[in-house]
Every structure is written in C-alpha cells, then in structure tokens.
Design a protein around this motif. Structure first.
Motif, PDB file in Angstrom:
ATOM      1  N   HIS A  93      -1.889   7.451  -2.263  1.00  0.00           N
ATOM      2  CA  HIS A  93      -1.958   6.091  -1.726  1.00  0.00           C
ATOM      3  C   HIS A  93      -1.704   5.020  -2.780  1.00  0.00           C
ATOM      4  O   HIS A  93      -1.280   3.905  -2.454  1.00  0.00           O
ATOM      5  CB  HIS A  93      -3.334   5.853  -1.074  1.00  0.00           C
ATOM      6  N   TRP A  95      -1.133   0.385   3.987  1.00  0.00           N
ATOM      7  CA  TRP A  95      -2.288  -0.166   3.257  1.00  0.00           C
ATOM      8  C   TRP A  95      -3.607   0.262   3.882  1.00  0.00           C
ATOM      9  O   TRP A  95      -4.630  -0.383   3.693  1.00  0.00           O
ATOM     10  CB  TRP A  95      -2.201  -1.692   3.239  1.00  0.00           C
ATOM     11  N   LEU A 117      -8.090   2.117   1.241  1.00  0.00           N
ATOM     12  CA  LEU A 117      -8.617   1.137   0.288  1.00  0.00           C
ATOM     13  C   LEU A 117      -9.652   1.804  -0.606  1.00  0.00           C
ATOM     14  O   LEU A 117     -10.671   2.317  -0.113  1.00  0.00           O
ATOM     15  CB  LEU A 117      -9.247  -0.045   1.025  1.00  0.00           C
ATOM     16  N   LYS A 160      -9.180  -7.379  -4.677  1.00  0.00           N
ATOM     17  CA  LYS A 160      -8.443  -6.243  -4.129  1.00  0.00           C
ATOM     18  C   LYS A 160      -8.795  -6.029  -2.666  1.00  0.00           C
ATOM     19  O   LYS A 160      -7.917  -5.781  -1.830  1.00  0.00           O
ATOM     20  CB  LYS A 160      -8.755  -4.976  -4.929  1.00  0.00           C
ATOM     21  N   TRP A 212      -6.056  -6.192   0.370  1.00  0.00           N
ATOM     22  CA  TRP A 212      -5.837  -4.972   1.152  1.00  0.00           C
ATOM     23  C   TRP A 212      -6.103  -5.208   2.633  1.00  0.00           C
ATOM     24  O   TRP A 212      -5.361  -4.750   3.496  1.00  0.00           O
ATOM     25  CB  TRP A 212      -6.709  -3.847   0.620  1.00  0.00           C
ATOM     26  N   ARG A 238      -3.173  -7.213   4.101  1.00  0.00           N
ATOM     27  CA  ARG A 238      -1.926  -6.467   4.252  1.00  0.00           C
ATOM     28  C   ARG A 238      -2.061  -5.322   5.269  1.00  0.00           C
ATOM     29  O   ARG A 238      -1.068  -4.913   5.866  1.00  0.00           O
ATOM     30  CB  ARG A 238      -1.487  -5.931   2.892  1.00  0.00           C
ATOM     31  N   ALA A 239      -3.270  -4.805   5.444  1.00  0.00           N
ATOM     32  CA  ALA A 239      -3.489  -3.754   6.445  1.00  0.00           C
ATOM     33  C   ALA A 239      -3.728  -4.343   7.830  1.00  0.00           C
ATOM     34  O   ALA A 239      -3.897  -3.581   8.786  1.00  0.00           O
ATOM     35  CB  ALA A 239      -4.670  -2.884   6.046  1.00  0.00           C
ATOM     36  N   ILE A 266      -7.998  -0.783   8.244  1.00  0.00           N
ATOM     37  CA  ILE A 266      -8.328   0.189   7.197  1.00  0.00           C
ATOM     38  C   ILE A 266      -8.893   1.461   7.842  1.00  0.00           C
ATOM     39  O   ILE A 266      -9.817   1.403   8.643  1.00  0.00           O
ATOM     40  CB  ILE A 266      -9.358  -0.396   6.204  1.00  0.00           C
TER      41      ILE A 266
END
Length: 554
Positions: free
Chosen positions: A161, A185, A188, A198, A202, A205-206, A210
């Motif tokens: 990943h 994404w 994580l 971060k 994340w 963008r995801a 998640i």
C-alpha cells in the motif's frame, strides 16, 4: 561576345577546374539570351562542384523544365536531393531518370541504382533514429484509459500500500489519477511522523472509504484526540481491518459510541489489539462477528467472552497472557492458522476427555510456552502442513504428543528449536510425513546425527523405504554435536548424479536435492568440506560464531 563563345569559354574553364571563371561565363551566356538545357546543366554542374547544392538544384529543375524527355536533369536532381538528405525526392528523381536512360547504357543505370540503394539505406537509418527518439521521449502509457491506469495502480498498491506515494510522485498525470482514485487510498497506517496531517490527507483522498486502519504503537498519546477527530467522517461500517493498542482501541470505541456506530466492530474481518483492559465492555458489539483474523497481545480472562460471539476465525494469534484454549478452538472449527506465544494455557474445568477436530488447520506455531500437552492432547489436526515448536519447557519430549499412531501425513514444514525431544520421536514424525519439504532442528543436543542417518538411509529403516523424498530445505543451526559426515551424507545421497541404481538395474524413486542448508553455530563441521557444500547446495551457510563471540574468544 556571343552566348556560344561564352558557353565554350565556360566549358574550357570547367575542364581546367577553374569553376569560378566557368560560372561567370555560363552566367554571361544565359544573360545573352541562351535558353538551352545544356547551359543550365553545365552551370548546375559547376554549382555542384562548388558545393552550392541549392543553386545547383534550381538549375537542374530548369533543365527538367526545358528538356523533360532527357535524363540529365533528373539524374542530377537525384544526386542533389540525396546530398540535401531529401531521400524520398531523390528516389523519385532516380526512377524518372532510369525511365529515360537507354537500356544499353549500363554504366549510368548502375550508378543510379547505387544512388537509390544509398537513399533507401539513409531513409531506413533516419526512420530508426526517429523510432529510437520516440521510444525515449514518447509517453505511450499516457494513451491508456484512466480506468485501466487505475486498475494497474490497484495491482501495485494491493501488493504494497505504501507504493501509492511513489506512484503519485512520478508525474503530474500519474498524480492526478492517483489522487482521483479513492480505492487506492483505502489502507491507512498512522505512524509517529505527522500522524494528524497524514490522517487528514488519507481520509480526503479515500473519500472517507477507509477499509484498513492501523496505528503504530509509538504514536504520542497527545496526538490521539486530533487523529480521532480527523477520522470522525469515515464510513465506519466499511472498515474491515483494525490494528491498535488497547488504550487507543478504547478511545476509538468511545468515539464510535458517541457517533452511534459501534456496530462497525461486528463488521471487522481483521482485528489486532495489544493489551486491552476492561475488554468485557466491548463484547456486546462482537455479536454475530465477521472476524476472520484475530491477533491479540496480552490476552486477559475477560476476553474469553469472545468465544460465545466469534465463530468464523481462520487465523488466530495470541501473544502473552492466559487463555482457555479449548473453548476458543471449539468455537472456531474452520481455523486454518494458530499461533501461540508466551501464553499460559488454562486447564479445562470439565470435559477433559473431549477432543477438538480441526480439519482445516494447516499451520500450528508454538513459541515459549511452558507446556503444550494441555493443547496437543485435545487437538486433532489431520491436515496439518506447518508445525513450529520453539522454547517449549516442562516436557521430557515435546514431540511425544504428536508421535501418535495417526501420523502427520500432510506435514510439509517442521521447525523445532530449543526444546527437549528424542531422536525416536523425530523419526516417527518424519516417517509419517512423506511430503516433508522443510526441516529445522535448532539448538537441540543429541538428536541431529541419528535423525540425519535415518533420513540419508545410512541405517536403513524397518521398511527399507526412502525417507523425505521431497525434502529441499534443512536448517541445523546451533546443533553443537552435528558431525560433518552426517551433513555430507544428507547432501550426497540426494545428488541426482550419485543416486545408485537398484539391484535389478532400475533407478530408485528420485529424491529431491537439498536446495538450502544452514549449519550456523555447528563447530564440528570441518572447514575443508565447506567448498564442497557450497558447490553442491544452492544456498549454504556455515557461520561458526558471531563477530561478538569471536571477539570474546580472542
């Protein structure tokens, strides 16, 4: 002076290689009204001699216009176009000249064919250079549809990943695709370095989708509130994997409780928790759990309530703590992998004679356990393929529980180290495991030589059958009594070129050659034999002692 006189004077100077004077007389002849192709062709020849190829080409074109049926203008144009690297035009002019030259004029025709060959070669070389330049500079992959690009990225990210970061830094195009593809994404891992930032990036963008969430143990407790705040918008019911310390897991659970989303716990497929106090308060949310993999460190008796709710486990890893193992195994009959490390098995309160059959169990690993008899005497694993036993205490023979009449016929990998066992027990296990490919015996004294004799056939067994015909990988690390001759026999008897024929002349069942052999920490191995081992075994290691030990000996 008439144009004819000027022309004749120019020809005379041309023959004497006085090209500048010849050019002046040809210019004078043309200025006096001469329109003959001969004058233009002569002046073109002078320009060609002087290297004025473009001027010569203009005169050659004038020759073609004034005398289109003659070959001279076309032939000279072909040579000039080739000199100017316009080879396609040169080929066309050469063909037109060949149409006008008499068939019996072999010399001129041969010269034009040679010119055509040179032009063709030049065109091919130019095309090769163009293709090479395109190969270096062209961006062919950029023509792929975005959907295919995302699929390729997905295959890379599925293997690791972290590669999504490398992919997003290749170029602007790749970065755009990576950032606009939320599925890339979904994993994580929050670490000590910029954890809050971060988590924010994340989640954005995801698109809050998640599926795998993991927290490193070195994250400062001061960062927990800000991290959890950034994770609040997540689509928690889509979370499938969670790894966190016990305290952070408790904080995360409290947040889910406030959001009325604790139901997400039952949707988890993978859970990794380290040291979780007061675990009993989470138990109701494991009802009808979908857990496939469970890894727990510092298991406490309060976690025993899991086994009334968790029934689908395929992988269970328990490290440190006390556990009543039989209820855990009984509740999960589909278990495939079991790893127990630093635990104290709690004896069964009742039903001591009951046995648990785990038909799907393929891998069993025990590390640093005081006694495994309470486990092995109740577990039946007929399809076990991997067995690891390390640092098992309080047992006269750790393999005694496995050396029963039902052999481990599916066993492919056996690793045992720092345990008490006997050569007879090992022989029983090996004789009953015809598919064995990997054998490790480490840190055990008084066993390894007899076992190697048994495998090599130095002392034939009762049934006179080959042992471990599939054995390829052997690790005998820290077996201080291992003799060179036994290691030599193990390798030698399995070399295909050295396996003897039987009495009737036929070849015996071919045994696999040893591909890797580790003899580290075996001081009785003779140094003179090391080159032979390295020449016969693909991966061979024999380190007598570490650098630290070597310094202490000096």
């Amino acid at each position: 002076m008439s144009w004819k006189a000027s022309f004749q004077q120019g020809i005379s100077n041309f023959k004497r290689n006085q090209y500048s004077e010849a050019l002046a007389f040809f210019d004078e002849a043309i200025s006096l009204g001469c329109d003959s192709f001969t004058v233009y062709d002569s002046r073109a020849a002078v320009h060609e001699k002087l290297g004025n190829n473009k001027a010569a080409l203009l005169d050659a074109k004038k020759v073609v216009d004034t005398a289109p049926d003659r070959w001279q203008g076309y032939a000279r144009s072909a040579r000039l176009f080739h000199a100017l690297t316009k080879n396609e035009a040169a080929l066309k002019m050469a063909d037109l000249a060949l149409e006008r030259i008499k068939p019996d004029d072999a010399q001129r025709r041969q010269g034009l064919h040679a010119l055509k060959s040179q032009a063709t070669d030049a065109l091919k070389a130019a095309d090769d250079r163009r293709r090479a330049r395109i190969a270096k500079t062209a961006y062919h992959i950029g023509k792929l549809p975005v959907e295919i690009f995302a699929e390729i990225f997905g295959l890379v990210v599925a293997a690791d990943h972290v590669q999504i970061l490398n992919l997003s830094h290749v170029c602007k195009h790749w970065r755009g695709i990576a950032i606009e593809t939320p599925s890339l994404w979904q994993t994580l891992v929050v670490s000590k370095k910029y954890p809050t930032r971060k988590a924010r990036f994340w989640v954005q963008r995801a698109r809050t989708q998640i599926s795998d969430l993991s927290f490193h143990h070195n994250i400062s407790e001061m960062d927990w509130p800000s991290i959890l705040l950034e994770l609040t918008p997540l689509h928690w019911h889509g979370l499938r994997s969670l790894a966190a310390s016990g305290s952070l897991f408790s904080r995360l659970y409290d947040m889910l409780h406030k959001l009325s989303k604790t139901k997400a716990i039952s949707h988890l497929e993978h859970l990794d928790v380290t040291g979780c106090p007061n675990f009993e308060r989470f138990l109701p949310d494991f009802e009808d759990s979908h857990l496939d993999t469970l890894k727990v460190a510092n298991f406490t008796p309060s976690m025993g309530g899991l086994w009334s709710r968790v029934h689908r486990l395929k992988t269970m890893s328990i490290e440190a703590g006390c556990i009543e193992i039989v209820p855990a195994l009984t509740a999960n009959p589909s278990l495939e992998n079991l790893m127990l490390c630093d635990i104290v098995p709690i004896p069964m309160q009742s039903g001591g004679d009951d046995r648990v059959e785990l038909s799907n169990l393929r891998c069993l690993k025990f590390f640093n356990i005081a006694s495994i008899s309470m486990i092995t005497r109740v577990v039946i694993a007929p399809n076990l393929q991997v067995l690891h036993l390390f640092s098992i205490g309080h047992s006269s023979d750790v393999l005694l529980e496995f050396a029963h009449p039902d052999p481990l016929r599916a066993l492919r990998e056996l690793r045992i180290g720092s345990c008490t066992t006997t050569a007879s027990s090992l022989k029983i296990i090996i004789a009953g495991a015809p598919l064995l490919e990997t054998l490790q015996i480490s840190g055990i004294h008084g066993v390894v030589n007899d076992v190697l004799d048994f495998i090599s056939g130095t002392h034939p067994n009762d049934h006179h059958q080959d042992m471990c015909t599939f054995l390829k990988h052997v690790d005998l690390t820290n077996c201080g009594d291992l003799l060179t001759r036994n290691a030599y026999s193990l390798v030698k008897t399995r070399l295909h070129t050295d396996q003897p024929a039987t009495v009737d002349g036929s070849q015996p069942e071919c045994r696999a050659e040893i591909e890797s052999l580790r003899l580290d920490g075996c001081p009785l191995i003779e140094a003179e034999m090391l080159p032979w081992f390295r020449g016969k075994v693909k991966v061979f290691s024999c380190v007598y002692m570490t650098k630290k030990e070597g310094k202490q000996r000096r």
